[in-house]
Structure formats: structure tokens, C-alpha cells
Design a protein around this motif. Structure first.
Motif, PDB file in Angstrom:
ATOM      1  N   VAL A  16      -0.307  21.616 -14.627  1.00  0.00           N
ATOM      2  CA  VAL A  16      -0.753  20.636 -15.615  1.00  0.00           C
ATOM      3  C   VAL A  16      -0.590  19.247 -15.009  1.00  0.00           C
ATOM      4  CG1 VAL A  16       1.513  20.406 -16.731  1.00  0.00           C
ATOM      5  CG2 VAL A  16      -0.581  19.987 -18.064  1.00  0.00           C
ATOM      6  N   SER A  17      -1.435  18.310 -15.420  1.00  0.00           N
ATOM      7  CA  SER A  17      -1.442  16.975 -14.824  1.00  0.00           C
ATOM      8  C   SER A  17      -1.416  15.890 -15.893  1.00  0.00           C
ATOM      9  CB  SER A  17      -2.692  16.782 -13.953  1.00  0.00           C
ATOM     10  OG  SER A  17      -2.748  17.752 -12.919  1.00  0.00           O
ATOM     11  N   LEU A  18      -0.928  14.729 -15.512  1.00  0.00           N
ATOM     12  CA  LEU A  18      -0.913  13.535 -16.361  1.00  0.00           C
ATOM     13  C   LEU A  18      -1.231  12.320 -15.502  1.00  0.00           C
ATOM     14  CD1 LEU A  18       2.306  13.924 -18.576  1.00  0.00           C
ATOM     15  CD2 LEU A  18      -0.038  13.673 -19.427  1.00  0.00           C
ATOM     16  N   SER A  19      -1.888  11.347 -16.090  1.00  0.00           N
ATOM     17  CA  SER A  19      -2.178  10.101 -15.382  1.00  0.00           C
ATOM     18  C   SER A  19      -1.824   8.916 -16.260  1.00  0.00           C
ATOM     19  CB  SER A  19      -3.658  10.028 -14.983  1.00  0.00           C
ATOM     20  OG  SER A  19      -3.989  11.058 -14.071  1.00  0.00           O
ATOM     21  N   GLY A  20      -1.475   7.814 -15.621  1.00  0.00           N
ATOM     22  CA  GLY A  20      -1.146   6.593 -16.346  1.00  0.00           C
ATOM     23  C   GLY A  20      -0.886   5.474 -15.364  1.00  0.00           C
ATOM     24  N   ILE A  21      -0.080   4.500 -15.786  1.00  0.00           N
ATOM     25  CA  ILE A  21       0.300   3.408 -14.897  1.00  0.00           C
ATOM     26  C   ILE A  21       1.814   3.322 -14.803  1.00  0.00           C
ATOM     27  CG2 ILE A  21      -1.780   2.058 -15.376  1.00  0.00           C
ATOM     28  CD1 ILE A  21       0.034   0.227 -17.131  1.00  0.00           C
ATOM     29  N   GLY A  22       2.284   2.748 -13.717  1.00  0.00           N
ATOM     30  CA  GLY A  22       3.714   2.499 -13.570  1.00  0.00           C
ATOM     31  C   GLY A  22       4.110   1.266 -14.355  1.00  0.00           C
ATOM     32  N   VAL A  23       5.197   1.342 -15.099  1.00  0.00           N
ATOM     33  CA  VAL A  23       5.583   0.205 -15.941  1.00  0.00           C
ATOM     34  C   VAL A  23       5.976  -1.004 -15.106  1.00  0.00           C
ATOM     35  CG1 VAL A  23       8.034   0.830 -16.194  1.00  0.00           C
ATOM     36  CG2 VAL A  23       6.883  -0.454 -18.011  1.00  0.00           C
ATOM     37  N   HIS A  24       6.526  -0.772 -13.921  1.00  0.00           N
ATOM     38  CA  HIS A  24       6.929  -1.904 -13.082  1.00  0.00           C
ATOM     39  C   HIS A  24       5.845  -2.306 -12.093  1.00  0.00           C
ATOM     40  CE1 HIS A  24      10.812  -2.187 -14.847  1.00  0.00           C
ATOM     41  NE2 HIS A  24      11.103  -0.934 -14.555  1.00  0.00           N
ATOM     42  N   SER A  25       5.196  -1.317 -11.466  1.00  0.00           N
ATOM     43  CA  SER A  25       4.162  -1.633 -10.471  1.00  0.00           C
ATOM     44  C   SER A  25       2.849  -2.051 -11.117  1.00  0.00           C
ATOM     45  CB  SER A  25       3.905  -0.410  -9.585  1.00  0.00           C
ATOM     46  OG  SER A  25       3.300   0.636 -10.345  1.00  0.00           O
ATOM     47  N   GLY A  26       2.565  -1.528 -12.307  1.00  0.00           N
ATOM     48  CA  GLY A  26       1.275  -1.773 -12.939  1.00  0.00           C
ATOM     49  C   GLY A  26       0.143  -0.999 -12.288  1.00  0.00           C
ATOM     50  N   LYS A  27       0.455  -0.121 -11.334  1.00  0.00           N
ATOM     51  CA  LYS A  27      -0.565   0.615 -10.584  1.00  0.00           C
ATOM     52  C   LYS A  27      -0.837   1.979 -11.210  1.00  0.00           C
ATOM     53  CE  LYS A  27       0.602  -1.578  -6.160  1.00  0.00           C
ATOM     54  NZ  LYS A  27       1.085  -1.345  -4.770  1.00  0.00           N
ATOM     55  N   PRO A  28      -2.086   2.464 -11.134  1.00  0.00           N
ATOM     56  CA  PRO A  28      -2.386   3.806 -11.649  1.00  0.00           C
ATOM     57  C   PRO A  28      -1.700   4.871 -10.821  1.00  0.00           C
ATOM     58  CG  PRO A  28      -4.293   2.890 -10.497  1.00  0.00           C
ATOM     59  CD  PRO A  28      -3.285   1.787 -10.590  1.00  0.00           C
ATOM     60  N   VAL A  29      -1.313   5.954 -11.474  1.00  0.00           N
ATOM     61  CA  VAL A  29      -0.623   7.052 -10.792  1.00  0.00           C
ATOM     62  C   VAL A  29      -0.888   8.345 -11.547  1.00  0.00           C
ATOM     63  CG1 VAL A  29       1.520   6.611 -12.063  1.00  0.00           C
ATOM     64  CG2 VAL A  29       1.608   7.856  -9.894  1.00  0.00           C
ATOM     65  N   SER A  30      -0.993   9.434 -10.786  1.00  0.00           N
ATOM     66  CA  SER A  30      -1.155  10.757 -11.377  1.00  0.00           C
ATOM     67  C   SER A  30      -0.028  11.663 -10.912  1.00  0.00           C
ATOM     68  CB  SER A  30      -2.495  11.383 -10.973  1.00  0.00           C
ATOM     69  OG  SER A  30      -3.582  10.640 -11.505  1.00  0.00           O
ATOM     70  N   VAL A  31       0.428  12.523 -11.818  1.00  0.00           N
ATOM     71  CA  VAL A  31       1.444  13.519 -11.478  1.00  0.00           C
ATOM     72  C   VAL A  31       0.903  14.897 -11.831  1.00  0.00           C
ATOM     73  CG1 VAL A  31       3.521  12.096 -11.611  1.00  0.00           C
ATOM     74  CG2 VAL A  31       2.588  13.074 -13.693  1.00  0.00           C
ATOM     75  N   HIS A  32       1.202  15.861 -10.979  1.00  0.00           N
ATOM     76  CA  HIS A  32       0.731  17.232 -11.161  1.00  0.00           C
ATOM     77  C   HIS A  32       1.956  18.157 -11.111  1.00  0.00           C
ATOM     78  CE1 HIS A  32      -3.233  15.527 -10.293  1.00  0.00           C
ATOM     79  NE2 HIS A  32      -2.665  14.947  -9.244  1.00  0.00           N
ATOM     80  N   PHE A  33       2.141  18.931 -12.151  1.00  0.00           N
ATOM     81  CA  PHE A  33       3.288  19.829 -12.265  1.00  0.00           C
ATOM     82  C   PHE A  33       2.838  21.253 -11.962  1.00  0.00           C
ATOM     83  CE2 PHE A  33       3.647  16.332 -15.261  1.00  0.00           C
ATOM     84  CZ  PHE A  33       4.910  15.816 -14.967  1.00  0.00           C
ATOM     85  N   SER A  34       3.571  21.942 -11.077  1.00  0.00           N
ATOM     86  CA  SER A  34       3.220  23.313 -10.705  1.00  0.00           C
ATOM     87  C   SER A  34       4.429  24.221 -10.843  1.00  0.00           C
ATOM     88  CB  SER A  34       2.714  23.370  -9.254  1.00  0.00           C
ATOM     89  OG  SER A  34       1.574  22.570  -9.086  1.00  0.00           O
ATOM     90  N   PRO A  35       4.199  25.525 -11.139  1.00  0.00           N
ATOM     91  CA  PRO A  35       5.315  26.474 -11.190  1.00  0.00           C
ATOM     92  C   PRO A  35       6.063  26.516  -9.863  1.00  0.00           C
ATOM     93  CG  PRO A  35       3.299  27.450 -12.086  1.00  0.00           C
ATOM     94  CD  PRO A  35       2.901  26.162 -11.432  1.00  0.00           C
ATOM     95  N   ALA A  36       7.361  26.838  -9.932  1.00  0.00           N
ATOM     96  CA  ALA A  36       8.186  26.944  -8.729  1.00  0.00           C
ATOM     97  C   ALA A  36       9.144  28.120  -8.872  1.00  0.00           C
ATOM     98  CB  ALA A  36       8.969  25.659  -8.493  1.00  0.00           C
ATOM     99  N   ASP A  37       9.581  28.673  -7.751  1.00  0.00           N
ATOM    100  CA  ASP A  37      10.479  29.818  -7.744  1.00  0.00           C
ATOM    101  C   ASP A  37      11.862  29.442  -8.242  1.00  0.00           C
ATOM    102  OD1 ASP A  37       8.455  31.368  -6.650  1.00  0.00           O
ATOM    103  OD2 ASP A  37       9.102  30.977  -4.578  1.00  0.00           O
ATOM    104  N   ALA A  38      12.633  30.448  -8.611  1.00  0.00           N
ATOM    105  CA  ALA A  38      14.027  30.257  -9.011  1.00  0.00           C
ATOM    106  C   ALA A  38      14.794  29.549  -7.909  1.00  0.00           C
ATOM    107  CB  ALA A  38      14.673  31.596  -9.332  1.00  0.00           C
ATOM    108  N   ASP A  39      15.741  28.711  -8.301  1.00  0.00           N
ATOM    109  CA  ASP A  39      16.616  27.960  -7.402  1.00  0.00           C
ATOM    110  C   ASP A  39      15.880  26.883  -6.602  1.00  0.00           C
ATOM    111  OD1 ASP A  39      18.924  29.394  -8.186  1.00  0.00           O
ATOM    112  OD2 ASP A  39      18.405  31.013  -6.792  1.00  0.00           O
ATOM    113  N   THR A  40      14.623  26.605  -6.954  1.00  0.00           N
ATOM    114  CA  THR A  40      13.921  25.483  -6.339  1.00  0.00           C
ATOM    115  C   THR A  40      14.438  24.164  -6.902  1.00  0.00           C
ATOM    116  OG1 THR A  40      11.901  26.777  -6.026  1.00  0.00           O
ATOM    117  CG2 THR A  40      11.672  24.368  -6.026  1.00  0.00           C
ATOM    118  N   GLY A  41      14.707  24.150  -8.209  1.00  0.00           N
ATOM    119  CA  GLY A  41      15.072  22.920  -8.889  1.00  0.00           C
ATOM    120  C   GLY A  41      13.828  22.079  -9.151  1.00  0.00           C
TER     121      GLY A  41
END
Length: 309
Positions: A16-41
Motif C-alpha cells: 500500500v502507498s501514500l503520498s504527501g509533503i514533508g512538514v519541514h521540507s515542504g517537498k513531495p514524498v511517497s512511501v510504499h509499505f510492503s509485507p516483510a518476514d518475521a524478525d525483519t522489524g
């Protein structure tokens, strides 16, 4: 989620993904979340001066806490303003996630954790076979810093007791005490927005900070000591709820959820991080336990704990 989910590590079911801006930088940024194995953290994948870098979401990686919590190398690869995202992962009980980010600051979104909650719940939570580990507090550990203090105390559950005290009558003295579980996080904490003072804005802008801050993502208190956002507050005590959200996110950097009570007075990112370091440096103050059925029965009903990293 079934009761035994709290005994086991988790990840998300889909990307799943989200996009927005950084509150301090004011620059656009996207984050993408992916499943990970146990003990990955929780691991951030980001670009540094010399290519891709992995930054683990752990207290050892904290590089700055002045205006937000920053992980990594300030002179190289780093990711800033991680606290609302980390609070969401801890609050919802998500232990293992790979996070690809194309900037150096997690997007501020609406200034709270609400949109992170929506995205990660859309992705779904999957139970893994590995047991979850917790940090059980065995004795009080306290940090005093001028008129502020923070402490960990033994407690059968995961509890936050946060108190703030501001001179402005728009905030004043507020306190919140909660036993953290996923439903409480969603209902009582997730929607509380970051806040600031109009009198500080020009100083922050001149220093290159808060470039993305606006009434769309911050509660702003004007020079007349009134909240200037047209819609007002989401909670009567939204300020202390947001400080609690920040504390949850900062303590998520322990690497495992704690079984105990965290208390603070006039705290912030720096105090939270320093208190966590002090706890983890005293090996007599805690023990690592697995979330087996036997452990849960010892903890009682309050052990329906949604997370650990």
C-alpha cells in the motif's frame, strides 16, 4: 483479530502507498509499505548519496530529536518525522514492514496518524508463525531534565500517562492516561494533530523548517492565544493526545513493545528518546519475554497488546 494474534508477530497482507509533503521540507514524498518476514522489524529503504540504504527503525539509529525524530545519518541517508508512522505501526500491532520512501521525510498528511491507519488497515494485517517478543519493565527508571521528567514503571499491560503544561490558555495543563490497544489507538489518539504557535512560524521558516506546515496539517495557535483553524479541535484535549501519539511513536523505536507504564511531564521527542536509551542501558530494569499463551495468562486481560517492533 483473533486473540492469539497478540502472541505472534505480524506483517501487512499487501502493498500500500501514500503520498504527501514533508512538514519541514515542504517537498513531495511517497512511501510504499510492503509485507516483510518475521524478525525483519520496521526497515526504511531510502536513497543516500552513494545509493540505496536500509535504515532500521531503532533507537540506535536516532540522529536528531529537535523538531521531529530523525533516523539515519544527517550528513547522508536519513528519514525524518517518523513518529506518527511509527506510532501507527505500534498502535495497530504491525511488527514487520519494508518501507520504501523516495524522500528524506515521512509525509505529514493531515498532521495526525489517521491516514496511516486507513492505509495500513486497507492493506490488512497478517499473523506470522514466529512469537512476538516484549520488553517487560521490572523496576522504575526515571529521567529528570529541568522542569520535565519521564519514567518507566512496572505495569501489567502497556500504559501511557502523559501530562503537558503550556502557558497559553489555549492549551494550559492537560493529561491523558490510556492502556494502549488497537481500538484505543484508533479512537483516542490517531486523529490528534501536530500543533504549533503562529509566533514561531517566521523563525522556523527562516531556519529552513516548517516549510510544509499549514492549517491543513497543523493546529495553529495565534498571537491572541486562540486556535485559528476554522474547524477547531478534533478533541477538547487534542494537544495532550498528540503528545501521547508522539510518545507512542518514539517508544516504538525500542524494537519491541514494552509491558509497563510510561509516564511523562512536559515531554517531547528528545526526552522520550533519552528515557528509552536510559531504560535499555540498564539491563536489570527489564527482561525480554515471548508473547506465548502462558505469558498472556500471567499478564491478564490487559495483555491484549497489539504490537512490538
Amino acid at each position: 483479530m483473533g486473540a492469539d494474534l497478540y502472541d505472534h508477530q505480524t506483517t501487512i497482507k499487501s502493498r500500500v502507498s501514500l503520498s504527501g509533503i514533508g512538514v519541514h521540507s515542504g517537498k513531495p514524498v511517497s512511501v510504499h509499505f510492503s509485507p516483510a518476514d518475521a524478525d525483519t522489524g520496521i526497515v526504511f529503504h531510502c536513497q543516500g548519496p552513494n545509493g540505496a540504504v536500509d535504515i532500521r527503525a531503532l533507537i540506535a539509529e536516532v540522529a536528531a530529536t529537535d523538531l521531529a525524530t530523525v533516523l539515519g545519518d544527517l550528513a547522508g541517508a536519513h528519514v525524518a518525522t517518523v513518529e506518527h508512522l511509527m506510532a501507527t505501526l505500534l498502535g495497530l500491532g504491525i511488527d514487520n514492514v519494508a518501507i520504501d520512501i523516495d524522500g528524506r521525510e515521512v509525509p505529514i498528511l493531515d498532521g495526525s496518524a489517521a491516514l496511516f491507519v486507513d492505509a495500513l488497515e486497507q492493506a490488512g494485517i497478517e499473523r506470522l508463525s514466529a512469537k512476538r517478543r516484549y520488553i517487560r519493565i521490572l523496576k522504575p527508571v526515571r529521567l529528570d531534565n529541568g522542569g520535565s521528567w519521564a519514567e518507566f514503571r512496572p505495569y501489567e499491560g502497556t500504559r501511557f500517562e502523559v501530562e503537558i503544561d503550556f502557558e497559553t490558555p489555549a492549551i494550559g495543563r492537560q493529561s491523558l492516561a490510556i492502556d494502549l490497544d488497537a481500538e484505543t489507538f484508533r479512537r483516542e489518539i490517531a486523529r490528534a494533530r501536530t500543533f504549533g504557535f503562529m509566533k514561531d512560524v517566521e523563525r522556523l521558516w527562516a531556519a529552513g523548517y516548517a516549510l510544509g506546515s499549514s492549517l491543513e496539517n497543523s493546529v495553529v495557535i495565534g498571537d491572541d492565544h486562540r486556535v485559528i483553524n476554522m474547524e477547531g479541535l478534533r478533541y477538547p484535549d487534542e494537544f495532550v493526545r498528540h503528545k501521547t501519539l508522539d510518545a507512542v511513536g518514539d517508544l516504538a523505536l525500542a524494537g519491541s513493545r514494552f509491558i509497563g507504564c510510561f509516564r511523562s511531564y512536559r515531554g517531547g521527542h528528545k526526552l522520550n528518546a533519552t528515557a528509552l536509551r536510559r531504560l535499555l542501558a540498564d539491563h536489570s530494569a527489564y527482561q525480554i519475554v515471548e508473547g506465548s499463551g502462558r505469558e498472556r495468562s500471567r499478564l491478564g486481560a490487559s495483555a491484549h497488546l497489539p504490537s512490538s517492533h
